[in-house]
Motif scaffolding. Structure first.
Motif, short mmCIF file in Angstrom:
data_model
loop_
_atom_site.label_atom_id
_atom_site.label_comp_id
_atom_site.label_asym_id
_atom_site.label_seq_id
_atom_site.Cartn_x
_atom_site.Cartn_y
_atom_site.Cartn_z
N LYS A 8 -6.78 7.77 -4.77
CA LYS A 8 -6.22 8.65 -3.75
C LYS A 8 -7.25 8.91 -2.67
N ASP A 9 -8.48 9.23 -3.08
CA ASP A 9 -9.53 9.51 -2.11
C ASP A 9 -9.86 8.28 -1.28
N LYS A 10 -9.81 7.10 -1.89
CA LYS A 10 -10.04 5.86 -1.14
C LYS A 10 -8.97 5.69 -0.07
N VAL A 15 -7.22 6.29 5.78
CA VAL A 15 -6.41 6.93 6.82
C VAL A 15 -7.32 7.69 7.78
N ILE A 16 -8.31 8.40 7.25
CA ILE A 16 -9.26 9.14 8.10
C ILE A 16 -9.98 8.18 9.04
N LEU A 62 -7.53 17.13 1.76
CA LEU A 62 -6.96 16.66 0.50
C LEU A 62 -7.95 15.87 -0.35
N LEU A 63 -9.08 15.48 0.23
CA LEU A 63 -10.07 14.71 -0.52
C LEU A 63 -10.55 15.52 -1.72
N SER A 67 -5.67 14.28 -8.60
CA SER A 67 -5.19 12.91 -8.50
C SER A 67 -3.69 12.88 -8.25
N MET A 68 -3.28 11.79 -7.63
CA MET A 68 -1.85 11.58 -7.42
C MET A 68 -1.28 10.98 -8.69
N PRO A 69 -0.02 11.23 -9.00
CA PRO A 69 0.56 10.62 -10.20
C PRO A 69 0.57 9.11 -10.06
#
Length: 81
Positions: A8-10, A15-16, A62-63, A67-69
């Protein structure tokens, strides 16, 4: 950034980075439009720059926020029950 970076962070960092690149390109274009005194187009580009900036800021917030599911349940199957 931490060594244990989640997927997710990657994705958020991608996007950033993309938003920041578009901000830079937009600032160059806005500067050109301002020198040409095209205020209508300048205003549009400044609005786009603002949107990219806000998107990048939101992604930064959001970083590291969990975690996202890995799998999202199929809602259409749930509706049939």
């Amino acid at each position: 950034m931490a060594t244990n970076v989640t997927e997710k962070d990657k994705a958020l960092q991608e996007v950033i980075d993309w938003c920041e690149q578009l901000e830079v390109e937009g600032l160059r274009l806005a500067n050109t439009l301002l020198m040409q005194r095209d205020m209508a187009a300048y205003g549009v580009v400044k609005g786009q720059i603002n949107a990219y900036e806000k998107t990048a800021d939101h992604c930064r917030s959001l970083l590291g926020s969990g975690s996202m599911p890995s799998e999202v349940p199929n809602q259409s199957e749930d509706a049939k029950k």
